[in-house]
Design a protein around this motif. Structure first.
Motif, mmCIF file in Angstrom:
data_model
loop_
_atom_site.group_PDB
_atom_site.id
_atom_site.type_symbol
_atom_site.label_atom_id
_atom_site.label_comp_id
_atom_site.label_asym_id
_atom_site.label_seq_id
_atom_site.Cartn_x
_atom_site.Cartn_y
_atom_site.Cartn_z
ATOM 1 N N ASP A 62 111.988 78.664 31.694
ATOM 2 C CA ASP A 62 112.276 80.042 32.094
ATOM 3 C C ASP A 62 113.769 80.343 32.221
ATOM 4 O O ASP A 62 114.155 81.354 32.799
ATOM 5 C CB ASP A 62 111.581 80.356 33.429
ATOM 6 N N ALA A 63 114.615 79.472 31.673
ATOM 7 C CA ALA A 63 116.057 79.684 31.753
ATOM 8 C C ALA A 63 116.453 80.951 30.993
ATOM 9 O O ALA A 63 115.796 81.342 30.025
ATOM 10 C CB ALA A 63 116.798 78.479 31.179
ATOM 11 N N LEU A 64 117.527 81.570 31.459
ATOM 12 C CA LEU A 64 118.040 82.780 30.820
ATOM 13 C C LEU A 64 119.486 82.557 30.391
ATOM 14 O O LEU A 64 120.225 81.810 31.037
ATOM 15 C CB LEU A 64 117.959 83.968 31.771
ATOM 16 N N LEU A 65 119.872 83.237 29.318
ATOM 17 C CA LEU A 65 121.225 83.148 28.785
ATOM 18 C C LEU A 65 121.819 84.548 28.721
ATOM 19 O O LEU A 65 121.174 85.478 28.231
ATOM 20 C CB LEU A 65 121.209 82.541 27.385
ATOM 21 N N PHE A 66 123.044 84.690 29.234
ATOM 22 C CA PHE A 66 123.753 85.967 29.255
ATOM 23 C C PHE A 66 125.180 85.754 28.793
ATOM 24 O O PHE A 66 125.733 84.677 28.959
ATOM 25 C CB PHE A 66 123.811 86.543 30.677
ATOM 26 N N GLY A 67 125.783 86.799 28.278
ATOM 27 C CA GLY A 67 127.191 86.720 27.944
ATOM 28 C C GLY A 67 127.613 87.793 26.981
ATOM 29 O O GLY A 67 126.984 88.853 26.889
ATOM 30 N N ASP A 68 128.706 87.489 26.259
ATOM 31 C CA ASP A 68 129.164 88.392 25.212
ATOM 32 C C ASP A 68 129.768 87.563 24.088
ATOM 33 O O ASP A 68 130.383 86.529 24.328
ATOM 34 C CB ASP A 68 130.174 89.407 25.752
ATOM 35 N N ILE A 69 129.525 88.035 22.877
ATOM 36 C CA ILE A 69 130.069 87.381 21.689
ATOM 37 C C ILE A 69 130.775 88.454 20.879
ATOM 38 O O ILE A 69 130.146 89.436 20.468
ATOM 39 C CB ILE A 69 128.956 86.700 20.864
ATOM 40 N N GLY A 136 113.094 65.632 40.177
ATOM 41 C CA GLY A 136 113.907 64.473 39.823
ATOM 42 C C GLY A 136 114.683 64.598 38.529
ATOM 43 O O GLY A 136 115.358 63.656 38.130
ATOM 44 N N GLU A 137 114.606 65.747 37.846
ATOM 45 C CA GLU A 137 115.309 65.932 36.577
ATOM 46 C C GLU A 137 116.294 67.089 36.662
ATOM 47 O O GLU A 137 115.955 68.155 37.179
ATOM 48 C CB GLU A 137 114.322 66.250 35.451
ATOM 49 N N TRP A 138 117.496 66.880 36.136
ATOM 50 C CA TRP A 138 118.464 67.962 36.040
ATOM 51 C C TRP A 138 118.113 68.813 34.825
ATOM 52 O O TRP A 138 118.062 68.315 33.705
ATOM 53 C CB TRP A 138 119.880 67.415 35.879
ATOM 54 N N LEU A 139 117.850 70.109 35.051
ATOM 55 C CA LEU A 139 117.505 71.026 33.973
ATOM 56 C C LEU A 139 118.443 72.223 33.975
ATOM 57 O O LEU A 139 118.860 72.692 35.042
ATOM 58 C CB LEU A 139 116.061 71.521 34.121
ATOM 59 N N ILE A 140 118.750 72.729 32.786
ATOM 60 C CA ILE A 140 119.547 73.946 32.678
ATOM 61 C C ILE A 140 118.660 75.122 33.040
ATOM 62 O O ILE A 140 117.609 75.327 32.436
ATOM 63 C CB ILE A 140 120.108 74.116 31.253
ATOM 64 N N VAL A 141 119.087 75.895 34.043
ATOM 65 C CA VAL A 141 118.311 77.061 34.463
ATOM 66 C C VAL A 141 119.017 78.362 34.095
ATOM 67 O O VAL A 141 118.410 79.435 34.138
ATOM 68 C CB VAL A 141 117.995 77.028 35.979
ATOM 69 N N ASN A 142 120.300 78.260 33.724
ATOM 70 C CA ASN A 142 121.043 79.459 33.339
ATOM 71 C C ASN A 142 122.239 79.048 32.492
ATOM 72 O O ASN A 142 122.859 78.017 32.733
ATOM 73 C CB ASN A 142 121.521 80.203 34.588
ATOM 74 N N LYS A 143 122.531 79.881 31.505
ATOM 75 C CA LYS A 143 123.728 79.673 30.682
ATOM 76 C C LYS A 143 124.401 81.026 30.517
ATOM 77 O O LYS A 143 123.757 81.997 30.133
ATOM 78 C CB LYS A 143 123.348 79.103 29.311
ATOM 79 N N THR A 144 125.685 81.081 30.849
ATOM 80 C CA THR A 144 126.470 82.266 30.544
ATOM 81 C C THR A 144 127.566 81.826 29.580
ATOM 82 O O THR A 144 128.047 80.688 29.638
ATOM 83 C CB THR A 144 127.074 82.918 31.804
ATOM 84 N N LEU A 145 127.915 82.732 28.677
ATOM 85 C CA LEU A 145 128.880 82.358 27.659
ATOM 86 C C LEU A 145 129.724 83.543 27.241
ATOM 87 O O LEU A 145 129.315 84.699 27.392
ATOM 88 C CB LEU A 145 128.171 81.798 26.432
ATOM 89 N N THR A 146 130.881 83.220 26.726
ATOM 90 C CA THR A 146 131.749 84.217 26.127
ATOM 91 C C THR A 146 132.512 83.554 24.998
ATOM 92 O O THR A 146 132.702 82.339 24.989
ATOM 93 C CB THR A 146 132.710 84.839 27.169
ATOM 94 N N ASP A 147 132.891 84.358 24.040
ATOM 95 C CA ASP A 147 133.650 83.896 22.896
ATOM 96 C C ASP A 147 135.066 84.436 23.027
ATOM 97 O O ASP A 147 135.246 85.629 23.255
ATOM 98 C CB ASP A 147 132.988 84.410 21.608
ATOM 99 N N VAL A 148 136.063 83.573 22.932
ATOM 100 C CA VAL A 148 137.456 84.008 23.023
ATOM 101 C C VAL A 148 138.179 83.671 21.729
ATOM 102 O O VAL A 148 137.754 82.793 20.973
ATOM 103 C CB VAL A 148 138.186 83.367 24.238
#
Length: 151
Positions: A62-69, A136-148
């Protein structure tokens, strides 16, 4: 004969202690080291190779990804993102430059954040990844990103 038995016993005893030390080193990783290993072995490798199975292991469903490219808003679910990675020509197959670097990792209890710089194709991404330790497991729950622009 006695000397041979004593030598064999000492050898076995010392090897047993060595095996225990190796086992302890593997299980006593810091959370920061665990997260760095996950990023390098699953996240970076998955996006470089286009390996969706590796990405499915590290992203919470159910992880979500947000940002701008390129100044365009970006939003995807983990499923949409992973499917997109599988459909594109991977950086590995494209022959284009791929550089991925962990800039920082911070951990407090069962949450962690990582700041990454990923250069691939014609993009210079900064990623902010949030992890949660679930069952017991590290999971990615959110990713935010930008392109520079490259410097």
């Amino acid at each position: 004969m006695k000397t041979l038995l004593i030598t064999a016993w000492l050898f076995i005893f010392s090897m047993n202690g060595y095996a225990q030390k190796i086992n302890m080193m593997k299980t006593n990783q810091t959370p920061e080291t665990e997260i760095k290993n996950i990023l390098e072995s699953y996240y970076f490798k998955g996006i470089y190779e286009g390996n969706t199975e590796l990405l499915k292991k590290v992203f919470h469903k159910d992880a979500l990804l947000f940002g701008d490219i390129k100044d365009v808003p970006y939003y995807k679910t983990a499923t949409e993102y992973i499917e997109g990675v599988g459909k594109r020509i991977s950086p590995e197959k494209s022959g284009k430059e791929f550089k991925a670097k962990i800039l920082s990792v911070d951990v407090i209890n069962s949450i962690a954040t990582a700041k990454l710089n990923v250069k691939m194709y014609d993009f210079n991404y900064y990623n902010f990844i949030t992890f949660n330790k679930i069952n017991g497991e590290w999971l990615i729950v959110n990713k935010t990103l930008t392109d520079v622009e490259p410097q």
